[in-house]
Design a protein around this motif. Structure first.
Motif, PDB file in Angstrom:
ATOM      1  N   GLU A 163       0.836  -1.211   0.000  1.00  0.00           N
ATOM      2  CA  GLU A 163       0.000   0.000   0.000  1.00  0.00           C
ATOM      3  C   GLU A 163       0.867   1.257   0.000  1.00  0.00           C
ATOM      4  O   GLU A 163       0.579   2.227  -0.719  1.00  0.00           O
ATOM      5  CB  GLU A 163      -0.917  -0.011   1.217  1.00  0.00           C
ATOM      6  N   ARG A 164       1.906   1.243   0.811  1.00  0.00           N
ATOM      7  CA  ARG A 164       2.796   2.415   0.859  1.00  0.00           C
ATOM      8  C   ARG A 164       3.491   2.633  -0.481  1.00  0.00           C
ATOM      9  O   ARG A 164       3.643   3.772  -0.945  1.00  0.00           O
ATOM     10  CB  ARG A 164       3.819   2.245   1.983  1.00  0.00           C
ATOM     11  N   LYS A 165       3.895   1.537  -1.115  1.00  0.00           N
ATOM     12  CA  LYS A 165       4.551   1.640  -2.415  1.00  0.00           C
ATOM     13  C   LYS A 165       3.595   2.176  -3.482  1.00  0.00           C
ATOM     14  O   LYS A 165       3.980   2.973  -4.342  1.00  0.00           O
ATOM     15  CB  LYS A 165       5.095   0.264  -2.844  1.00  0.00           C
ATOM     16  N   LEU A 166       2.338   1.752  -3.414  1.00  0.00           N
ATOM     17  CA  LEU A 166       1.364   2.231  -4.390  1.00  0.00           C
ATOM     18  C   LEU A 166       1.108   3.722  -4.207  1.00  0.00           C
ATOM     19  O   LEU A 166       0.998   4.469  -5.190  1.00  0.00           O
ATOM     20  CB  LEU A 166       0.058   1.442  -4.274  1.00  0.00           C
ATOM     21  N   ARG A 167       1.048   4.186  -2.964  1.00  0.00           N
ATOM     22  CA  ARG A 167       0.876   5.618  -2.717  1.00  0.00           C
ATOM     23  C   ARG A 167       2.082   6.403  -3.253  1.00  0.00           C
ATOM     24  O   ARG A 167       1.921   7.474  -3.841  1.00  0.00           O
ATOM     25  CB  ARG A 167       0.706   5.882  -1.221  1.00  0.00           C
ATOM     26  N   LEU A 168       3.281   5.859  -3.061  1.00  0.00           N
ATOM     27  CA  LEU A 168       4.482   6.512  -3.573  1.00  0.00           C
ATOM     28  C   LEU A 168       4.451   6.562  -5.092  1.00  0.00           C
ATOM     29  O   LEU A 168       4.811   7.582  -5.700  1.00  0.00           O
ATOM     30  CB  LEU A 168       5.730   5.764  -3.089  1.00  0.00           C
ATOM     31  N   TRP A 169       4.006   5.484  -5.708  1.00  0.00           N
ATOM     32  CA  TRP A 169       3.897   5.438  -7.177  1.00  0.00           C
ATOM     33  C   TRP A 169       2.945   6.526  -7.675  1.00  0.00           C
ATOM     34  O   TRP A 169       3.267   7.275  -8.596  1.00  0.00           O
ATOM     35  CB  TRP A 169       3.428   4.055  -7.621  1.00  0.00           C
ATOM     36  N   HIS A 170       1.762   6.588  -7.095  1.00  0.00           N
ATOM     37  CA  HIS A 170       0.774   7.583  -7.527  1.00  0.00           C
ATOM     38  C   HIS A 170       1.291   9.002  -7.327  1.00  0.00           C
ATOM     39  O   HIS A 170       0.991   9.904  -8.122  1.00  0.00           O
ATOM     40  CB  HIS A 170      -0.534   7.394  -6.757  1.00  0.00           C
ATOM     41  N   LYS A 171       2.076   9.200  -6.282  1.00  0.00           N
ATOM     42  CA  LYS A 171       2.614  10.526  -6.010  1.00  0.00           C
ATOM     43  C   LYS A 171       3.669  10.917  -7.044  1.00  0.00           C
ATOM     44  O   LYS A 171       3.670  12.055  -7.546  1.00  0.00           O
ATOM     45  CB  LYS A 171       3.225  10.554  -4.608  1.00  0.00           C
ATOM     46  N   LEU A 172       4.565   9.994  -7.385  1.00  0.00           N
ATOM     47  CA  LEU A 172       5.698  10.322  -8.248  1.00  0.00           C
ATOM     48  C   LEU A 172       5.441  10.063  -9.731  1.00  0.00           C
ATOM     49  O   LEU A 172       6.071  10.685 -10.583  1.00  0.00           O
ATOM     50  CB  LEU A 172       6.933   9.532  -7.798  1.00  0.00           C
ATOM     51  N   LEU A 173       4.520   9.144 -10.047  1.00  0.00           N
ATOM     52  CA  LEU A 173       4.206   8.835 -11.452  1.00  0.00           C
ATOM     53  C   LEU A 173       2.691   8.852 -11.648  1.00  0.00           C
ATOM     54  O   LEU A 173       2.074   7.832 -11.963  1.00  0.00           O
ATOM     55  CB  LEU A 173       4.783   7.463 -11.844  1.00  0.00           C
ATOM     56  N   PRO A 174       2.067   9.996 -11.469  1.00  0.00           N
ATOM     57  CA  PRO A 174       0.600  10.053 -11.442  1.00  0.00           C
ATOM     58  C   PRO A 174      -0.076   9.671 -12.753  1.00  0.00           C
ATOM     59  O   PRO A 174      -1.231   9.244 -12.741  1.00  0.00           O
ATOM     60  CB  PRO A 174       0.313  11.518 -11.082  1.00  0.00           C
ATOM     61  N   ARG A 175       0.618   9.820 -13.877  1.00  0.00           N
ATOM     62  CA  ARG A 175      -0.037   9.529 -15.157  1.00  0.00           C
ATOM     63  C   ARG A 175       0.067   8.059 -15.555  1.00  0.00           C
ATOM     64  O   ARG A 175      -0.656   7.600 -16.457  1.00  0.00           O
ATOM     65  CB  ARG A 175       0.584  10.410 -16.258  1.00  0.00           C
TER      66      ARG A 175
ATOM     67  N   ILE B   6       1.016   2.753 -19.283  1.00  0.00           N
ATOM     68  CA  ILE B   6       1.025   1.745 -18.221  1.00  0.00           C
ATOM     69  C   ILE B   6       2.467   1.290 -17.976  1.00  0.00           C
ATOM     70  O   ILE B   6       3.389   1.667 -18.691  1.00  0.00           O
ATOM     71  CB  ILE B   6       0.124   0.532 -18.572  1.00  0.00           C
ATOM     72  N   SER B   7       2.630   0.486 -16.950  1.00  0.00           N
ATOM     73  CA  SER B   7       3.946  -0.049 -16.615  1.00  0.00           C
ATOM     74  C   SER B   7       3.782  -1.447 -16.030  1.00  0.00           C
ATOM     75  O   SER B   7       2.660  -1.897 -15.766  1.00  0.00           O
ATOM     76  CB  SER B   7       4.640   0.861 -15.599  1.00  0.00           C
ATOM     77  N   GLU B   8       4.906  -2.127 -15.797  1.00  0.00           N
ATOM     78  CA  GLU B   8       4.877  -3.509 -15.313  1.00  0.00           C
ATOM     79  C   GLU B   8       5.762  -3.688 -14.073  1.00  0.00           C
ATOM     80  O   GLU B   8       6.662  -4.524 -14.060  1.00  0.00           O
ATOM     81  CB  GLU B   8       5.342  -4.456 -16.418  1.00  0.00           C
ATOM     82  N   PRO B   9       5.552  -2.924 -13.013  1.00  0.00           N
ATOM     83  CA  PRO B   9       6.410  -3.065 -11.833  1.00  0.00           C
ATOM     84  C   PRO B   9       6.114  -4.340 -11.049  1.00  0.00           C
ATOM     85  O   PRO B   9       4.956  -4.674 -10.805  1.00  0.00           O
ATOM     86  CB  PRO B   9       6.073  -1.824 -11.005  1.00  0.00           C
ATOM     87  N   GLY B  10       7.152  -5.044 -10.680  1.00  0.00           N
ATOM     88  CA  GLY B  10       7.017  -6.201  -9.797  1.00  0.00           C
ATOM     89  C   GLY B  10       7.922  -6.029  -8.598  1.00  0.00           C
ATOM     90  O   GLY B  10       7.476  -5.921  -7.458  1.00  0.00           O
ATOM     91  N   ARG B  11       9.227  -5.976  -8.869  1.00  0.00           N
ATOM     92  CA  ARG B  11      10.214  -5.785  -7.812  1.00  0.00           C
ATOM     93  C   ARG B  11       9.917  -4.521  -6.997  1.00  0.00           C
ATOM     94  O   ARG B  11      10.109  -4.494  -5.775  1.00  0.00           O
ATOM     95  CB  ARG B  11      11.610  -5.688  -8.442  1.00  0.00           C
ATOM     96  N   PHE B  12       9.454  -3.468  -7.670  1.00  0.00           N
ATOM     97  CA  PHE B  12       9.149  -2.208  -6.977  1.00  0.00           C
ATOM     98  C   PHE B  12       8.195  -2.433  -5.810  1.00  0.00           C
ATOM     99  O   PHE B  12       8.376  -1.894  -4.719  1.00  0.00           O
ATOM    100  CB  PHE B  12       8.549  -1.196  -7.952  1.00  0.00           C
ATOM    101  N   PHE B  13       7.154  -3.237  -6.042  1.00  0.00           N
ATOM    102  CA  PHE B  13       6.165  -3.474  -4.998  1.00  0.00           C
ATOM    103  C   PHE B  13       6.642  -4.494  -3.967  1.00  0.00           C
ATOM    104  O   PHE B  13       6.447  -4.321  -2.767  1.00  0.00           O
ATOM    105  CB  PHE B  13       4.849  -3.962  -5.612  1.00  0.00           C
TER     106      PHE B  13
ATOM    107  N   PHE C 117      14.345   5.424  -7.105  1.00  0.00           N
ATOM    108  CA  PHE C 117      13.047   5.448  -7.776  1.00  0.00           C
ATOM    109  C   PHE C 117      12.599   6.880  -8.050  1.00  0.00           C
ATOM    110  O   PHE C 117      12.041   7.172  -9.119  1.00  0.00           O
ATOM    111  CB  PHE C 117      11.997   4.718  -6.942  1.00  0.00           C
ATOM    112  N   GLU C 118      12.845   7.772  -7.107  1.00  0.00           N
ATOM    113  CA  GLU C 118      12.457   9.169  -7.299  1.00  0.00           C
ATOM    114  C   GLU C 118      13.206   9.790  -8.484  1.00  0.00           C
ATOM    115  O   GLU C 118      12.624  10.545  -9.267  1.00  0.00           O
ATOM    116  CB  GLU C 118      12.726   9.969  -6.028  1.00  0.00           C
ATOM    117  N   LYS C 119      14.497   9.452  -8.640  1.00  0.00           N
ATOM    118  CA  LYS C 119      15.268   9.957  -9.779  1.00  0.00           C
ATOM    119  C   LYS C 119      14.729   9.397 -11.092  1.00  0.00           C
ATOM    120  O   LYS C 119      14.607  10.109 -12.090  1.00  0.00           O
ATOM    121  CB  LYS C 119      16.743   9.577  -9.618  1.00  0.00           C
ATOM    122  N   ILE C 120      14.413   8.092 -11.082  1.00  0.00           N
ATOM    123  CA  ILE C 120      13.848   7.475 -12.283  1.00  0.00           C
ATOM    124  C   ILE C 120      12.511   8.121 -12.632  1.00  0.00           C
ATOM    125  O   ILE C 120      12.240   8.445 -13.794  1.00  0.00           O
ATOM    126  CB  ILE C 120      13.682   5.956 -12.081  1.00  0.00           C
TER     127      ILE C 120
END
Length: 396
Positions: free
Chosen positions: A42-54, A263-270, A240-243
């Motif tokens: 859940e925390r990772k998903l919130r970070l994703w939405h914050k940094l890669l909103p589109r 779209i994207s295909e994150p696995g390791r990120f989560f 991740f923030e730099k990417i």
């Protein structure tokens, strides 16, 4: 576990690994314990939405296909990257609509294509002419997502030798072939490599993707889907923030049209940071020098490269164990080697470590072991794979 379904245990504020260990009585068990913190997802998903909103994340099921994890991600509303019929079955079985799935495998068996067609999973990747003809025969109504090669200079697992066409030499020809066969190319995809640590890699790939979009539109394809793949680090949020910054800049420059779905295909990120593996030392060996002093301590634990520590064998990663000793003051440390439980001489987890003088029955932990571990684990030599227990914060 009730009716074969693992139960989720709840905690306040922060998951305390030591407390879980104390409550689990691991010294009396032979099986290692994998502690999975679902709230980390859940925390990772919130970070994703914050940094890669589109960009809409599509969880890569192959990273960790535990049904509890997959259902949890489905309930969070993510999309899914599936690579096989069985992965499709699992995701669809949790009520995920076909529109939330990309069948991201460029070389799929015919039976898998037929299943995707039956289930109306229309988006799928392709990277060569033989697969184009296969789709013509078995799934001509599908949406072809053209996968091209664009690798990072630094990645744990490069993929370009196996998948992806050349963006300049092959992509235009494949789109022309699809047009001649009355097939639909609706987008393009790439994967810079699993565990990417080069944030400029996505910028290079997005430049190629922009050119492919332009060629596709000139040919007459309705291009509306961009898949930027995976590769995002799972336990380095600063990287991740730099990417994300590079991706956002490149997307804004090259794909300003909001009608294009990205779209994207994150696995390791989560998954990487979501799990901690706790192992027991079941045997110990001392290597002494000619003077009789300890030169190296060898520890044999109850999981290894055939279990949840497979990543140490398949990927160039170094895992650093942590001990759970009650120390009133710092203990002297010795050069140490950690071995897995099997008879395989390659079943070595780490070497050239410096650890306190541990004893049989002591526990050691490995953090960040959620990615590409459970799907690879096998009971080789008859040793059980670790048990997984799931935890979640009562409130975030």
């Amino acid at each position: 576990m009730a009716n074969g379904v693992p139960q989720i245990q709840y905690y306040e504020h922060e998951l305390d690994i030591r407390r879980v260990i104390e409550q689990s009585d691991l010294q009396s068990l032979d099986r290692a314990l994998n502690i999975c913190d679902l709230s980390s997802l859940e925390r990772k998903l919130r970070l994703w939405h914050k940094l890669l909103p589109r960009i809409k994340p599509h969880y890569a099921v192959k990273c960790n296909d535990d049904p509890v994890v997959v259902k949890f991600m489905a309930d969070l509303g993510t999309g899914f990257d599936c690579a096989s019929k069985n992965e499709l079955k699992m995701v669809l079985g949790f009520g995920v609509s076909p529109e939330r799935i990309i069948f991201a495998h460029p070389c799929r068996p015919v039976s898998h294509l037929k299943f995707a067609k039956e289930q109306k999973v229309v988006n799928g990747t392709v990277d060569n002419e033989y697969e184009v003809y296969k789709l013509l025969k078995h799934y001509p109504s599908s949406n072809l997502i053209l996968r091209f090669k664009s690798e990072a200079k630094k990645a744990l697992c490069p993929l370009g030798d196996k998948y992806g066409c050349d963006a300049e030499a092959d992509a235009p020809a494949l789109m022309l072939l699809a047009k001649a066969l009355d097939l639909k190319v609706t987008g393009t995809s790439f994967h810079v490599g699993s565990g990417c640590s080069e944030h400029e890699a996505y910028d290079r790939a997005l430049e190629k993707a922009e050119n492919i979009f332009k060629v596709g539109e000139l040919i007459g394809h309705d291009m509306d889907l961009l898949d930027i793949g995976g590769g995002f680090p799972g336990n380095d949020d600063a990287m991740f923030e730099k990417i994300a910054e590079n991706v956002n800049t490149a997307v804004e420059l090259r794909f300003p049209d909001e009608r294009i779905r990205i779209i994207s295909e994150p696995g390791r990120f989560f998954m990487a940071a979501a799990c901690t593996l706790v192992c027991k030392i079941h045997a110990k060996r001392e290597i002494r020098n000619k003077a009789g002093r300890i030169d190296t301590l060898m520890y044999y634990i109850n999981d290894g490269i055939y279990g949840f520590l497979a990543s140490t064998f398949y990927f160039p990663v170094v895992v650093t164990p942590e001990t759970y000793l009650d120390e009133d003051e710092p203990l002297p440390k010795f050069k140490s080697v950690i071995w897995g439980p099997s008879c395989d001489g390659q079943d070595r987890i780490s070497e050239e470590l410096f650890l306190p003088n541990l004893n049989r029955g002591d526990l050691i932990g490995f953090r960040n072991v959620g990615a590409y571990t459970k799907p690879l684990a096998k009971p080789f030599n008859g040793f059980d794979v670790p048990e997984t227990r799931f935890f979640r914060a009562k409130s975030l």
